[in-house]
Design a protein around this motif. Structure first.
Motif, PDB file in Angstrom:
ATOM      1  N   HIS A 225       0.835  -1.212   0.000  1.00 49.56           N
ATOM      2  CA  HIS A 225       0.000   0.000   0.000  1.00 49.56           C
ATOM      3  C   HIS A 225       0.866   1.256   0.000  1.00 49.56           C
ATOM      4  N   PRO A 226       1.694   1.439  -1.057  1.00 49.35           N
ATOM      5  CA  PRO A 226       2.537   2.643  -1.094  1.00 49.35           C
ATOM      6  C   PRO A 226       1.690   3.912  -1.056  1.00 49.35           C
ATOM      7  N   ALA A 227       2.148   4.901  -0.274  1.00 49.52           N
ATOM      8  CA  ALA A 227       1.352   6.122  -0.048  1.00 49.52           C
ATOM      9  C   ALA A 227       1.329   7.042  -1.259  1.00 49.52           C
ATOM     10  N   ASN A 228       2.346   6.942  -2.115  1.00 51.64           N
ATOM     11  CA  ASN A 228       2.396   7.825  -3.283  1.00 51.64           C
ATOM     12  C   ASN A 228       3.248   7.189  -4.380  1.00 51.64           C
ATOM     13  N   LEU A 229       3.326   7.874  -5.526  1.00 53.90           N
ATOM     14  CA  LEU A 229       4.059   7.335  -6.678  1.00 53.90           C
ATOM     15  C   LEU A 229       5.545   7.139  -6.379  1.00 53.90           C
ATOM     16  N   PHE A 230       6.132   8.032  -5.580  1.00 49.94           N
ATOM     17  CA  PHE A 230       7.560   7.898  -5.274  1.00 49.94           C
ATOM     18  C   PHE A 230       7.830   6.586  -4.529  1.00 49.94           C
ATOM     19  N   SER A 354      -2.852  -0.704  -6.945  1.00 47.81           N
ATOM     20  CA  SER A 354      -2.928   0.608  -6.296  1.00 47.81           C
ATOM     21  C   SER A 354      -3.331   1.621  -7.361  1.00 47.81           C
ATOM     22  N   TYR A 355      -4.089   2.641  -6.958  1.00 46.49           N
ATOM     23  CA  TYR A 355      -4.452   3.725  -7.880  1.00 46.49           C
ATOM     24  C   TYR A 355      -3.890   5.031  -7.341  1.00 46.49           C
ATOM     25  N   PHE A 356      -3.327   5.839  -8.238  1.00 47.49           N
ATOM     26  CA  PHE A 356      -2.704   7.104  -7.845  1.00 47.49           C
ATOM     27  C   PHE A 356      -3.247   8.246  -8.697  1.00 47.49           C
ATOM     28  N   ALA A 357      -3.291   9.439  -8.078  1.00 50.31           N
ATOM     29  CA  ALA A 357      -3.693  10.648  -8.817  1.00 50.31           C
ATOM     30  C   ALA A 357      -2.480  11.143  -9.615  1.00 50.31           C
ATOM     31  N   PRO A 358      -2.626  11.349 -10.945  1.00 43.78           N
ATOM     32  CA  PRO A 358      -1.478  11.806 -11.744  1.00 43.78           C
ATOM     33  C   PRO A 358      -0.944  13.163 -11.326  1.00 43.78           C
ATOM     34  N   ASP A 359      -1.823  14.071 -10.809  1.00 43.03           N
ATOM     35  CA  ASP A 359      -1.356  15.424 -10.479  1.00 43.03           C
ATOM     36  C   ASP A 359      -0.613  15.473  -9.134  1.00 43.03           C
ATOM     37  N   THR A 360      -1.180  14.845  -8.087  1.00 40.94           N
ATOM     38  CA  THR A 360      -0.537  14.908  -6.752  1.00 40.94           C
ATOM     39  C   THR A 360       0.395  13.724  -6.491  1.00 40.94           C
ATOM     40  N   GLY A 361       0.169  12.614  -7.220  1.00 42.99           N
ATOM     41  CA  GLY A 361       0.960  11.401  -6.972  1.00 42.99           C
ATOM     42  C   GLY A 361       0.475  10.611  -5.775  1.00 42.99           C
ATOM     43  N   LEU A 362      -0.607  11.061  -5.113  1.00 42.08           N
ATOM     44  CA  LEU A 362      -1.072  10.396  -3.886  1.00 42.08           C
ATOM     45  C   LEU A 362      -1.916   9.172  -4.190  1.00 42.08           C
ATOM     46  N   ARG A 363      -1.874   8.210  -3.285  1.00 42.67           N
ATOM     47  CA  ARG A 363      -2.672   6.985  -3.413  1.00 42.67           C
ATOM     48  C   ARG A 363      -4.152   7.312  -3.266  1.00 42.67           C
ATOM     49  N   LEU A 364      -4.990   6.639  -4.068  1.00 44.22           N
ATOM     50  CA  LEU A 364      -6.427   6.926  -4.070  1.00 44.22           C
ATOM     51  C   LEU A 364      -7.259   5.802  -3.457  1.00 44.22           C
ATOM     52  N   ASN A 365      -6.698   4.600  -3.257  1.00 39.40           N
ATOM     53  CA  ASN A 365      -7.520   3.495  -2.722  1.00 39.40           C
ATOM     54  C   ASN A 365      -6.902   2.881  -1.463  1.00 39.40           C
TER      55      ASN A 365
END
Length: 365
Positions: A225-230, A354-365
């Protein structure tokens, strides 16, 4: 009971340059905390702040419930193992290990007892009369660890201790440090840029980037469950596939549409009704893309994919294809029939994505 280590709102600056920004982390007695991130992310600076080797610019460091902000390193009840080993070249292994105790006025009987115990633990009894110049890198590393162990401190600090070793020895020493931690139940803070090292050693991982904590969690939490794209991209080898897609919610679930290189798109249906924006990045680990004829999982969705590259790797075979304009890696069985230029039926486990927002890079699910 107070955490063995507590870092509250810690800032560190050199002049106007902020190196560490609002760091908050705590570990309990017996935890193995690994600070991981790319070079220059601030992890070694944070370790030096815990040790007292670097003054902090704001916030506090507490060890065993005591505020250490203005306490000198020698009075913090810590032991540090450096990347360079920092052994005295003119002293024997035995004298290197007992030197700190001698300086602190520990009696010779206790020194001898602790030396014998640690030498047996680390299997370095035959080396005690040698000097560091006659030891291999792995042996020097054991001596440096022995010198830390005789201190019996509240907290062990490791600064990239294995980075000077060759690949095979790194794996051996990693196992050694892990078993040492289990035997001692000691509290450890360990810095590395190697995410495999972080995943195998830690009970808790702190992922850092640019002096900011990106995520704190167990190895399983960070991986699954990575918190963001990084974090998704940094943790895991091979890295998580991050594929641009279009999402649409409907009565049967969420439809995920991914562009193909040859034109058209691949459509998968995630049966969960997720609240996703239209533009989304789907993150899927290579092991969650399998041959369709392999063991199917309840949330698997199948699709035909054209394979570009096949990389045999012993027990696994990696197949690379292009989806959403990205190279996507699948981890298949060694006996897969996948071949370059051929269509292969693959199963995508949507229960693990996992799903991420392209603009913020944050996890969505």
């Amino acid at each position: 009971m107070a955490p063995i280590l507590e870092i509250n709102n810690l800032f560190k600056s050199y002049g106007t340059v902020e190196i560490l920004k609002d760091i908050n982390v705590a570990i309990e007695q017996g935890d193995f905390l690994v600070l991981v991130g790319p070079s220059g992310c601030g992890k070694s600076t944070l370790l030096n702040c815990i040790a007292g080797l670097e003054p902090i610019s704001g916030g506090e460091v507490r060890i065993g419930g005591r505020d250490m902000t203005s306490v000198s390193p020698k009075d913090r009840d810590i032991a540090m193992v450096f990347q360079s080993y920092a052994l005295y070249p003119t002293m024997t292994v035995a004298k290197n290990i007992t030197f700190g105790m001698k300086v602190r006025g520990v009696d010779q009987v206790t020194q001898a007892e602790k030396l014998a115990h640690v030498a047996q633990q680390l299997q370095i009894e035959p080396l005690l009369n040698r000097k560091p110049g006659h030891l291999s890198g792995g042996q020097r590393q054991r001596v440096a660890m022995g010198r830390a162990l005789v201190r019996d401190p509240k907290l062990f600090l490791f600064d990239e201790p294995l980075s000077n070793l060759d690949a095979k020895l790194r794996v051996e020493m990693r196992t050694e440090i892990k078993s040492l931690h289990q035997r001692l139940g000691a509290s450890m803070v360990y810095v590395t840029h190697d995410q495999i090292e972080a995943m195998t050693l830690a009970t808790k991982i702190v992922v850092m980037k640019g002096g900011v904590i990106q995520q704190i969690g167990t190895p399983a939490e960070i991986y699954n469950h990575p918190a963001n794209l990084f974090v998704a991209d940094f943790m895991g080898s091979p890295a998580m596939n991050l594929i641009p897609a279009k999402a649409r919610s409907g009565s049967a679930g969420t439809t995920i549409e991914i562009a193909r290189k040859s034109g058209g798109s691949m459509v998968l249906t995630d049966r969960k009704n997720l609240s996703l924006p239209e533009d989304v990045i789907i993150g899927v680990r290579p092991e969650n893309i399998a041959d369709a004829n392999a063991h199917s999982r309840p949330d698997s969705q199948e699709a035909d994919c054209v394979i570009d590259i096949v990389e045999p790797a012993g027990a696994d075979t990696y197949a690379v294809m292009e989806l959403g304009g990205k190279h996507v890696t699948a981890r298949l069985h060694a006996e897969t029939t996948a071949a370059p230029g051929i269509k292969q039926r693959l199963a995508f486990d949507l229960g693990k994505v996992s799903y991420f927002a392209p603009d913020t890079g944050l996890r969505l699910n």
